[in-house]
Design a protein around this motif. Structure first.
Motif, mmCIF file in Angstrom:
data_model
loop_
_atom_site.group_PDB
_atom_site.id
_atom_site.type_symbol
_atom_site.label_atom_id
_atom_site.label_comp_id
_atom_site.label_asym_id
_atom_site.label_seq_id
_atom_site.Cartn_x
_atom_site.Cartn_y
_atom_site.Cartn_z
ATOM 1 N N HIS A 106 4.748 137.895 52.381
ATOM 2 C CA HIS A 106 4.765 138.346 53.773
ATOM 3 C C HIS A 106 6.087 137.969 54.448
ATOM 4 C CE1 HIS A 106 0.436 138.188 52.842
ATOM 5 N NE2 HIS A 106 0.317 139.156 53.736
ATOM 6 N N LEU A 107 7.153 137.924 53.669
ATOM 7 C CA LEU A 107 8.435 137.468 54.213
ATOM 8 C C LEU A 107 8.928 138.384 55.339
ATOM 9 C CD1 LEU A 107 10.101 134.995 53.468
ATOM 10 C CD2 LEU A 107 11.541 136.433 52.039
ATOM 11 N N ASP A 108 8.570 139.648 55.281
ATOM 12 C CA ASP A 108 8.994 140.597 56.317
ATOM 13 C C ASP A 108 8.340 140.330 57.666
ATOM 14 O OD1 ASP A 108 10.622 141.863 54.520
ATOM 15 O OD2 ASP A 108 9.215 143.473 54.050
ATOM 16 N N CYS A 109 7.317 139.490 57.677
ATOM 17 C CA CYS A 109 6.646 139.161 58.943
ATOM 18 C C CYS A 109 7.441 138.118 59.731
ATOM 19 C CB CYS A 109 5.237 138.632 58.680
ATOM 20 S SG CYS A 109 4.122 139.841 57.936
ATOM 21 N N PHE A 110 8.488 137.589 59.139
ATOM 22 C CA PHE A 110 9.291 136.549 59.779
ATOM 23 C C PHE A 110 10.704 137.073 60.031
ATOM 24 C CE2 PHE A 110 6.031 134.511 57.283
ATOM 25 C CZ PHE A 110 5.584 133.461 58.073
ATOM 26 N N ASP A 111 11.382 136.399 60.951
ATOM 27 C CA ASP A 111 12.794 136.691 61.186
ATOM 28 C C ASP A 111 13.571 135.387 61.083
ATOM 29 O OD1 ASP A 111 15.074 138.052 61.651
ATOM 30 O OD2 ASP A 111 14.665 138.566 63.740
ATOM 31 N N PHE A 112 14.675 135.440 60.382
ATOM 32 C CA PHE A 112 15.525 134.257 60.200
ATOM 33 C C PHE A 112 16.938 134.611 60.625
ATOM 34 C CE2 PHE A 112 18.123 131.655 57.070
ATOM 35 C CZ PHE A 112 18.109 130.521 57.871
ATOM 36 N N ILE A 113 17.475 133.825 61.561
ATOM 37 C CA ILE A 113 18.832 134.059 62.076
ATOM 38 C C ILE A 113 19.693 132.877 61.645
ATOM 39 C CG2 ILE A 113 20.155 134.710 64.103
ATOM 40 C CD1 ILE A 113 17.467 135.099 65.564
ATOM 41 N N PRO A 114 20.362 132.970 60.504
ATOM 42 C CA PRO A 114 21.080 131.811 59.951
ATOM 43 C C PRO A 114 22.268 131.351 60.787
ATOM 44 C CG PRO A 114 21.541 133.794 58.672
ATOM 45 C CD PRO A 114 20.443 134.138 59.620
ATOM 46 N N GLU A 115 22.883 132.265 61.569
ATOM 47 C CA GLU A 115 24.102 131.894 62.297
ATOM 48 C C GLU A 115 23.814 131.171 63.609
ATOM 49 O OE1 GLU A 115 23.179 136.266 63.301
ATOM 50 O OE2 GLU A 115 23.056 134.887 61.597
ATOM 51 N N VAL A 116 22.561 131.095 64.028
ATOM 52 C CA VAL A 116 22.195 130.438 65.287
ATOM 53 C C VAL A 116 22.069 128.929 65.085
ATOM 54 C CG1 VAL A 116 20.285 130.141 66.900
ATOM 55 C CG2 VAL A 116 21.100 132.436 66.345
ATOM 56 N N GLN A 117 22.700 128.168 65.996
ATOM 57 C CA GLN A 117 22.683 126.709 65.875
ATOM 58 C C GLN A 117 21.906 126.021 66.995
ATOM 59 O OE1 GLN A 117 24.072 125.278 63.149
ATOM 60 N NE2 GLN A 117 24.630 127.331 62.447
#
Length: 383
Positions: free
Chosen positions: A297-308
């Motif tokens: 279900h990875l598409d159910c999440f959002d990951f923003i790697p560049e945000v600190q």
């Protein structure tokens, strides 16, 4: 490719190797076997290749034949002729010997073209060494090597060419007739190296569960357990995920790791691994069942790697959502940090210590994802 017809009493079935464990099992269901764990059967006919008709009229282990076929499948045209010429010369009659022959081709030089002494020398030299560097090739007198080989008088004429046995190279028994040597037929996520009573077997994850069971059985492990197991050659492009896999192996065993490997087998990029690591941290789980659910279900999440931090989150959010577009003149007066705090509260996400922000998209439930019934049924069915 190897095609054989096997017989058990009055029942027959034809198998073509290499094949999957499921394909083999479906074929063997056509036979009236009293021991469902045994794959040793009588060969009624060898359809192809005809060079292996030596196996006809014998009892053979089909798992051995499958392994042999995988080894042969990697041969080029020269190597397959070299192999068949050696089979004919040595009159091998057991699959164990044929498997070992695939690891000992350097002991046999096959010359098919006599038009050039230099070409003969190159074939012989490459057979012995497996390859040469550019400088070594330039300084090697291949014509002389070819001439000496032909003048030795040790060649045996066969339908494939002239075969020379390189007696200075010993015939090594790589396969002992019990456990299969390490061999990568297909790409895999990682290799589970299992040890039991001095024997070593390999499982190339993800794989069919029967492959692991058979590997353990070959080591004479009756309880599907081993004394030690470790993961090597991992193509897991995230250190956190790699550690998680190793922890699951330690806590739950190789079958659980195999199920997880299957769940992530579609991963092709480092970004997918990084996202799974972030989502795992957000969910605060470490067991295989939960990780399988998260991967599916990875598409159910959002990951923003560049945000600190919250300000970064606000700026990213505004750029990603047209409804928050503002006039450049107002940017200096906008409270980015407070807006980022509001986004964090609304999304119930998490800033990761190593950087990045992860959250569950609106309308999704972490509880339902972790309680995925399909994964639960799959896990229960594999116990």
């Amino acid at each position: 490719m190897i095609t054989v017809t096997v017989r058990n009493h009055s029942h027959f079935t034809t198998l073509t190797f290499p094949c999957s464990e499921n394909e083999m099992e479906k074929k063997l269901e056509e036979l009236d076997r009293w021991d469902e764990t045994s794959t040793t059967l009588f060969v009624d006919k060898v359809t192809e290749p005809e060079e292996l008709s030596i196996l006809q009229g014998r009892f053979i282990n089909l798992d051995e034949v499958n392994y042999l076929a995988k080894r042969m499948d990697s041969f080029d045209t020269q190597e397959i002729k070299q192999f068949f010429a050696a089979v004919h010369h040595c009159t091998f009659a057991h699959v164990k010997d044929l498997i070992n022959l695939t690891f000992n081709l350097s002991r046999f030089t096959l010359i098919q073209d006599l038009s050039s002494m230099e070409a003969v020398g190159q074939v012989h030299r490459f057979t012995l060494s497996g390859g040469m560097g550019k400088e070594e090739m330039e300084s090697t007198d291949f014509a002389n090597i070819g001439r000496e080989l032909l003048e030795s008088g040790k060649g045996k004429v066969s339908e494939y060419g002239i075969l020379f046995v390189n007696e200075e190279i010993p015939f090594d028994e790589i396969y002992d007739g019990q456990v299969f040597p390490e061999y990568y037929y297909e790409a895999c996520l990682c290799t589970a190296i299992m040890e039991y009573r001095g024997k070593t077997e390999y499982a190339y994850l993800p794989c069919e569960e029967q492959a692991i069971e058979k590997a353990l059985r070959r080591m004479h492990s009756s309880r599907f357990s081993c004394e030690s197991v470790r993961l090597l050659n991992c193509n897991i492009h995230n250190d956190v995920c790699k550690i998680t896999f190793e922890k699951i192996l330690e806590d739950e065993g190789v079958f659980a790791v195999n199920e997880l490997a299957e769940a992530v087998s579609h991963f092709r990029t480092e970004d997918q691994w990084n996202k799974l690591a972030a989502v795992t941290e957000l969910a605060d789980v470490s067991d295989s069942k939960s990780l399988i659910n998260l991967a599916r279900h990875l598409d159910c999440f959002d990951f923003i790697p560049e945000v600190q931090d919250q300000e970064d989150l606000a700026r990213h959010w505004i750029k990603a959502h047209e409804e928050y577009e503002m006039s450049p003149e107002l940017e200096d007066y906008f409270l980015y940090e407070q807006f980022g705090e509001q986004i964090e509260n609304d999304t119930a996400g998490m800033f990761l210590p190593e950087g990045g922000y992860v959250y569950l998209e609106e309308g999704q439930s972490m509880e339902e994802i972790l309680r995925d019934e399909e994964t639960e049924n799959m896990t229960l069915g594999g116990m």
